[in-house]
Design a protein around this motif. Structure first.
Motif, PDB file in Angstrom:
ATOM      1  N   PRO A 125       0.799  -1.023   0.016  1.00  0.00           N
ATOM      2  CA  PRO A 125       0.203   0.043   0.080  1.00  0.00           C
ATOM      3  C   PRO A 125       0.998   1.195  -0.031  1.00  0.00           C
ATOM      4  N   SER A 126       2.174   1.264   0.670  1.00  0.00           N
ATOM      5  CA  SER A 126       3.002   2.283   0.886  1.00  0.00           C
ATOM      6  C   SER A 126       4.330   2.312   0.516  1.00  0.00           C
ATOM      7  N   ALA A 127       4.453   1.183  -0.296  1.00  0.00           N
ATOM      8  CA  ALA A 127       6.026   0.843  -0.903  1.00  0.00           C
ATOM      9  C   ALA A 127       5.948   0.083  -2.209  1.00  0.00           C
ATOM     10  N   ARG A 128       7.004   0.391  -2.948  1.00  0.00           N
ATOM     11  CA  ARG A 128       6.937  -0.332  -4.219  1.00  0.00           C
ATOM     12  C   ARG A 128       8.355  -0.852  -4.402  1.00  0.00           C
ATOM     13  N   PHE A 129       8.492  -2.080  -5.207  1.00  0.00           N
ATOM     14  CA  PHE A 129       9.838  -2.691  -5.315  1.00  0.00           C
ATOM     15  C   PHE A 129       9.702  -2.944  -6.907  1.00  0.00           C
ATOM     16  N   THR A 130      10.779  -2.759  -7.739  1.00  0.00           N
ATOM     17  CA  THR A 130      10.827  -3.107  -8.943  1.00  0.00           C
ATOM     18  C   THR A 130      12.449  -3.693  -9.079  1.00  0.00           C
ATOM     19  N   PHE A 131      12.289  -4.904  -9.721  1.00  0.00           N
ATOM     20  CA  PHE A 131      13.557  -5.718 -10.038  1.00  0.00           C
ATOM     21  C   PHE A 131      13.806  -5.711 -11.672  1.00  0.00           C
ATOM     22  N   THR A 132      15.020  -4.956 -12.043  1.00  0.00           N
ATOM     23  CA  THR A 132      15.113  -4.936 -13.435  1.00  0.00           C
ATOM     24  C   THR A 132      16.295  -5.634 -13.833  1.00  0.00           C
ATOM     25  N   TRP A 133      16.161  -6.648 -14.824  1.00  0.00           N
ATOM     26  CA  TRP A 133      17.432  -7.411 -15.105  1.00  0.00           C
ATOM     27  C   TRP A 133      18.212  -6.513 -16.036  1.00  0.00           C
ATOM     28  N   ALA A 134      19.638  -6.735 -15.387  1.00  0.00           N
ATOM     29  CA  ALA A 134      20.864  -6.025 -16.104  1.00  0.00           C
ATOM     30  C   ALA A 134      21.968  -7.156 -16.507  1.00  0.00           C
ATOM     31  N   ALA A 135      21.732  -7.279 -17.948  1.00  0.00           N
ATOM     32  CA  ALA A 135      22.475  -8.636 -18.496  1.00  0.00           C
ATOM     33  C   ALA A 135      23.980  -8.253 -18.153  1.00  0.00           C
ATOM     34  N   ASP A 136      24.434  -7.218 -18.130  1.00  0.00           N
ATOM     35  CA  ASP A 136      25.982  -6.968 -18.179  1.00  0.00           C
ATOM     36  C   ASP A 136      26.391  -7.013 -16.581  1.00  0.00           C
ATOM     37  N   ARG A 137      25.511  -7.007 -15.635  1.00  0.00           N
ATOM     38  CA  ARG A 137      25.948  -7.224 -14.358  1.00  0.00           C
ATOM     39  C   ARG A 137      25.439  -8.646 -13.821  1.00  0.00           C
ATOM     40  N   ASP A 138      24.533  -9.528 -14.698  1.00  0.00           N
ATOM     41  CA  ASP A 138      24.093 -10.679 -14.101  1.00  0.00           C
ATOM     42  C   ASP A 138      23.206 -10.421 -12.796  1.00  0.00           C
ATOM     43  N   GLN A 139      22.607  -9.202 -12.969  1.00  0.00           N
ATOM     44  CA  GLN A 139      21.708  -8.936 -11.625  1.00  0.00           C
ATOM     45  C   GLN A 139      20.400  -8.218 -12.077  1.00  0.00           C
ATOM     46  N   TRP A 140      19.615  -8.773 -10.768  1.00  0.00           N
ATOM     47  CA  TRP A 140      18.388  -7.778 -10.981  1.00  0.00           C
ATOM     48  C   TRP A 140      18.563  -6.527 -10.357  1.00  0.00           C
ATOM     49  N   LEU A 141      18.548  -5.381 -10.835  1.00  0.00           N
ATOM     50  CA  LEU A 141      18.667  -4.156 -10.158  1.00  0.00           C
ATOM     51  C   LEU A 141      17.298  -3.841  -9.482  1.00  0.00           C
ATOM     52  N   VAL A 142      17.982  -3.452  -8.146  1.00  0.00           N
ATOM     53  CA  VAL A 142      16.541  -3.113  -7.290  1.00  0.00           C
ATOM     54  C   VAL A 142      16.070  -1.529  -7.333  1.00  0.00           C
ATOM     55  N   SER A 143      15.082  -1.182  -7.660  1.00  0.00           N
ATOM     56  CA  SER A 143      14.343   0.142  -7.412  1.00  0.00           C
ATOM     57  C   SER A 143      13.564   0.053  -6.032  1.00  0.00           C
ATOM     58  N   MET A 144      13.446   1.309  -5.376  1.00  0.00           N
ATOM     59  CA  MET A 144      12.472   1.092  -4.164  1.00  0.00           C
ATOM     60  C   MET A 144      11.579   2.575  -4.268  1.00  0.00           C
ATOM     61  N   ASP A 145      10.416   2.467  -4.356  1.00  0.00           N
ATOM     62  CA  ASP A 145       9.507   3.692  -4.574  1.00  0.00           C
ATOM     63  C   ASP A 145       9.936   4.491  -5.733  1.00  0.00           C
ATOM     64  N   ARG A 146      10.170   3.764  -6.933  1.00  0.00           N
ATOM     65  CA  ARG A 146      10.555   4.319  -8.083  1.00  0.00           C
ATOM     66  C   ARG A 146      12.181   5.100  -8.374  1.00  0.00           C
ATOM     67  N   THR A 147      12.691   4.811  -7.219  1.00  0.00           N
ATOM     68  CA  THR A 147      14.265   5.118  -7.216  1.00  0.00           C
ATOM     69  C   THR A 147      15.457   3.919  -7.214  1.00  0.00           C
ATOM     70  N   PRO A 148      16.159   4.158  -8.108  1.00  0.00           N
ATOM     71  CA  PRO A 148      17.158   3.030  -7.621  1.00  0.00           C
ATOM     72  C   PRO A 148      17.931   3.118  -6.555  1.00  0.00           C
ATOM     73  N   ARG A 180      20.627   1.974  -3.808  1.00  0.00           N
ATOM     74  CA  ARG A 180      22.330   2.240  -3.698  1.00  0.00           C
ATOM     75  C   ARG A 180      22.686   1.535  -2.480  1.00  0.00           C
ATOM     76  N   THR A 181      23.834   1.250  -2.363  1.00  0.00           N
ATOM     77  CA  THR A 181      24.611   0.856  -1.066  1.00  0.00           C
ATOM     78  C   THR A 181      25.227   2.096  -0.506  1.00  0.00           C
ATOM     79  N   ALA A 182      25.462   2.100   0.751  1.00  0.00           N
ATOM     80  CA  ALA A 182      26.195   3.330   1.262  1.00  0.00           C
ATOM     81  C   ALA A 182      27.380   3.928   0.536  1.00  0.00           C
ATOM     82  N   SER A 183      28.023   3.099  -0.459  1.00  0.00           N
ATOM     83  CA  SER A 183      29.303   3.691  -1.000  1.00  0.00           C
ATOM     84  C   SER A 183      28.729   4.122  -2.361  1.00  0.00           C
TER      85      SER A 183
END
Length: 312
Positions: free
Chosen positions: A198-221, A223-226
């Motif tokens: 209801p008040s949160a959104r997660f999107t997982f987008t495939w990035a073949a160059d990284r072999d990862q699903w990049l995470v977006s939270m509330d429509r924002t990519p 990131r780690t602390a670094s």
């Protein structure tokens, strides 16, 4: 072949036997062995409850977790339960309060330690009765600190090195029976998937160059602390029953409980593909099994696993 749990149980038994022999040998004559003044480190996963509102981002140390559980909490927001075993970062956080859902999830693991900032008074008896080591700041004050770069309550962090805990040297996902191997046959190519609370959104987008699903939270990519992009090798979207519990937060919002014992469906995202699977967990002490349509165990890509508890 012995399982990781069998290996760990055997190692623990050997350690206990060694301790008994050492203590016996250290006693002189017929005198009593002096009592131990320090306890041995616990051996089990370290689970940390992590804040996940905008003011708490970016998280610190989340990228080192073996498993990242995402769950719905009060007011439709989300929190994260990060489970560590194979790689412990120097700092993890921001740390927030525990929920009833965490207790059921952690019963899958042997002797886990739960790091959290506190809990509602009505939940504390359940935490104390749970088969885990509860470690809020009151029990390990030297392990926690508050950062000056953000406002409370989003600035509490933990230093795992200050916690008396021995690494199992086993990936926490493998410890509960998840298999890392080549993908099964079938699957559907997919660029990404989105899960909404209801008040949160997660999107997982495939990035073949990284072999990862990049995470977006509330429509924002995310990131780690670094500053690096946060990504997962495998994402599990697990359909669960989300029920109202008897607990309320300070604002009067009902605390939801995500039931992870039972059966249901899930989608497993790996290698740019989506696989329809079934999940089953017969008892609270059982680990969750994910199986393909053929009844075979679902295999996961090497790397971090995110398990998102999705309301049915």
């Amino acid at each position: 072949m012995p399982t990781s749990r069998t290996k760990r149980s055997t190692a623990a038994a050997v350690a206990v036997l060694t301790l008994v022999i050492t203590s016996a040998c250290s006693s002189s004559g017929g005198g009593e062995t002096p009592p131990r003044t320090t306890s041995a480190p616990r051996a089990g996963v370290l689970a940390v409850k992590i804040d996940n509102v905008a003011a708490a981002r970016p998280p610190t140390g989340l990228e080192k977790a073996d498993i990242v559980y995402v769950e719905q909490v009060e007011a439709g927001l989300s929190r994260i339960l990060a489970v560590y075993s194979s790689d412990l970062p120097p700092v993890i956080g921001p740390v927030r309060s525990a929920r009833e859902t965490d207790l059921e999830l952690l019963r899958q693991f042997d002797d886990p330690t739960l790091v959290y900032s506190g809990a509602q008074s009505a939940l504390r008896p359940s935490i104390e009765a749970a088969p885990l080591e509860a470690l809020p700041p009151s029990k390990a004050p030297d392990a926690y600190f508050r950062s000056g770069d953000r406002a409370a309550p989003h600035n509490l962090y933990v230093r795992p090195e200050k916690i008396p805990r021995a690494s199992t040297e086993v990936n926490a996902a493998e410890d509960i029976g998840l298999r890392f191997d080549a993908p099964p046959p079938g699957g559907t190519p997919v660029d990404g998937r989105t899960v909404s609370y209801p008040s949160a959104r997660f999107t997982f987008t495939w990035a073949a160059d990284r072999d990862q699903w990049l995470v977006s939270m509330d429509r924002t990519p995310a990131r780690t602390a670094s500053g690096d992009l946060l990504g997962a090798a495998t994402v599990v979207l697990q359909d669960v029953d989300v029920q109202d519990s008897s607990l309320r937060d300070r604002g009067g919002n009902t605390s939801p409980f995500s039931a992870t014992v039972g059966t249901g469906s899930a989608a497993v995202l790996r290698d740019g593909m989506s696989y329809d699977v079934a999940w089953e967990r017969n008892t609270a002490m059982s680990a969750t099994r994910f199986t393909t349509e053929d009844g075979d165990p679902m295999t996961f890509a090497n790397g971090q696993v995110w398990i998102v508890l999705v309301p049915k």
